[in-house]
Write an enzyme that holds these catalytic residues in place. Structure first.
Site, PDB file in Angstrom:
ATOM      1  N   TYR A 140      49.201  67.337   8.160  1.00  0.00           N
ATOM      2  CA  TYR A 140      49.543  65.917   8.024  1.00  0.00           C
ATOM      3  C   TYR A 140      48.346  65.082   7.576  1.00  0.00           C
ATOM      4  CZ  TYR A 140      53.828  66.872  10.638  1.00  0.00           C
ATOM      5  OH  TYR A 140      55.030  67.360  11.039  1.00  0.00           O
ATOM      6  N   LYS A 179      50.687  80.853  14.007  1.00  0.00           N
ATOM      7  CA  LYS A 179      51.194  81.761  12.974  1.00  0.00           C
ATOM      8  C   LYS A 179      49.965  82.536  12.498  1.00  0.00           C
ATOM      9  CE  LYS A 179      54.520  83.078  10.133  1.00  0.00           C
ATOM     10  NZ  LYS A 179      55.678  83.861  10.599  1.00  0.00           N
ATOM     11  N   ASP A 216      57.745  81.379  14.650  1.00  0.00           N
ATOM     12  CA  ASP A 216      59.120  81.754  14.308  1.00  0.00           C
ATOM     13  C   ASP A 216      59.844  82.363  15.508  1.00  0.00           C
ATOM     14  OD1 ASP A 216      57.131  83.596  13.897  1.00  0.00           O
ATOM     15  OD2 ASP A 216      58.007  84.532  12.144  1.00  0.00           O
ATOM     16  N   ASP A 234      55.885  69.407  15.964  1.00  0.00           N
ATOM     17  CA  ASP A 234      56.855  68.424  15.476  1.00  0.00           C
ATOM     18  C   ASP A 234      58.241  69.059  15.428  1.00  0.00           C
ATOM     19  OD1 ASP A 234      57.978  66.209  14.349  1.00  0.00           O
ATOM     20  OD2 ASP A 234      56.798  66.234  12.511  1.00  0.00           O
ATOM     21  N   ASP A 243      61.634  68.900  18.473  1.00  0.00           N
ATOM     22  CA  ASP A 243      62.972  68.396  18.114  1.00  0.00           C
ATOM     23  C   ASP A 243      64.030  69.449  18.443  1.00  0.00           C
ATOM     24  OD1 ASP A 243      62.083  65.958  17.227  1.00  0.00           O
ATOM     25  OD2 ASP A 243      63.268  65.999  15.386  1.00  0.00           O
TER      26      ASP A 243
END
Ligand code: NAD
Length: 357
Positions: free
Chosen positions: A143, A190, A222, A246, A250
């Site tokens: 970001y 990851k 994942d 993020d 959610d």
């Protein structure tokens, strides 16, 4: 008795509607516990752009710096969602606020109120008892790295970056929190493909030596996404980078039944910011049906984390619990069995919580 100054920053869309309710709850707590809370308001997002031309005016930032805590709503407007080329955008206000206030840790407790077991799309027997605390890193990653276009605009790039220091400071917060809970920490990365993840894992492994009482596991993002739905109860504290956090939080919001139920705290070096995890929800803005419980639970987090008022915070949470036990629901958490007269709008839901306080 304590004196505290709280900045109310409603932002856009339903942020305006729910933050008002969160403030009323803080007010009630002040009266009940004999505290003196003073308030001010500041602009951010689309409303700030309309008024000043920028998404986070200096005046708002100054007010944030001078407050003891910030109760925040949401930013966003359809105008920008449909125009990716707009140079001035509401979310710039959010990112700037996080950067300027040094808010590097975003805490998201995911706890299901028993009464809402049936509101989730996950089976009740898999969900019951799930209680997860996410630590999402907030000031690094893809970001905030360099971004741009090359090859005459035909190729785009966003660079992800993390320093050891950035990983250590969020990692330490997560280990400390795990110590006060079930002493399990899951670090999500990851590391099989990303260099930033390999550095992340190295630092978490080093920290683990300082916290031998905390059981640590490293999991790829994942498989974490899959396990959150398959067996959410296996998680206690989860720590992860900005982008993964993020998305995973959610996803995990479905464990709590609705985006309208989840609160978050952003903390760092200075003023803490407390906000629902949902956005400005244009589809329901102005209808008076937004669920204010996430804002109310954000106020509870504010009392606990920024002011150290645990009893006050617990009282707010138990008032929400009682309202739900009485069967009151906003539409987003109602199910087919909810009686019509128990479905409340934003303001009425706020009043119901105030009544139980
Ligand atoms: P959203 O969270 O605003 O809404 C997603 C869905 O959940 C919508 O159907 C909405 O009606 C519902 N919902 C959300 N909060 C609710 C509540 N309190 N009560 C009842 N229903 C609720 O996400 P989105 O639709 O992807 O984004 C809308 C805007 O919000 C966009 O402009 C986006 O950029 C912005 N946004 C801001 C933040 C933030 O300020 N932190 C976070 C996410 C999205």
């Amino acid at each position: 008795m304590a004196k505290k100054h709280i900045l109310i920053v409603p932002g856009d869309g339903i942020g305006q509607e729910v933050t008002l309710v969160g403030k009323k709850v803080l007010d009630k707590i002040a009266t009940k516990f004999n505290h003196e809370f003073t308030y001010d308001e500041a602009l951010i997002g689309h409303v700030a752009i309309e008024a000043t031309g920028v998404a986070l005016p200096d005046e708002s930032l100054e007010k944030m710096r001078n407050a003891d805590a910030v109760l925040f709503g949401a930013v966003g407007h359809p105008k920008y969602d449909n125009d990716p080329s707009a140079k001035v955008r509401p979310e710039q206000g959010l990112l700037k606020m996080r950067k300027e206030l040094g808010l590097y840790a975003n805490l998201r407790p995911i706890k299901l109120f028993d009464e809402l077991l049936s509101a989730s799309s996950i089976k009740p027997e898999i969900l019951k008892g799930a209680d997860i605390l996410f630590f999402r890193e907030l000031t690094g990653d893809i970001y905030f790295g360099e971004k741009g276009r090359k090859n005459d605009g035909d190729t785009a790039y966003d660079i992800a970056e993390y320093s050891r220091y950035e990983v250590q400071r969020i990692g330490r917060k997560a280990f400390e929190a795990a110590r006060t809970r079930r002493k399990k920490l899951c670090s999500v990365d990851k590391a099989n493909v990303l260099e930033t993840s390999r550095l992340w894992r190295e630092e978490i492994q080093k920290l683990a030596l300082e916290y031998p009482d905390v059981e640590v596991e490293h999991q790829f993002v994942d498989s974490t996404a899959m396990m959150l739905i398959k067996d959410p109860r296996r998680f206690d504290v989860v720590v992860t980078a900005n982008l993964f956090g993020d998305i995973l939080t959610d996803e995990a919001s479905q464990i709590a039944g609705s985006m309208g139920m989840l609160a978050s705290a952003s903390i760092g070096d200075g003023t803490g910011v407390y906000e629902p995890i949902h956005g400005s929800a244009h589809d329901i803005t102005g209808k008076g049906i937004a669920n204010p419980l996430a804002s109310i639970l954000s106020a509870a987090l504010l009392l606990d984390i920024s002011f150290g008022m645990k009893a006050e915070s617990d009282l707010v949470i138990s008032a929400v619990d009682k309202v739900l036990k009485e069967g009151y629901r906003t539409v987003d958490i109602a199910d087919a069995t909810t009686a019509k007269d128990k479905i409340l709008g934003t303001a009425a839901m706020g009043e119901a919580v105030l009544k139980f306080l």
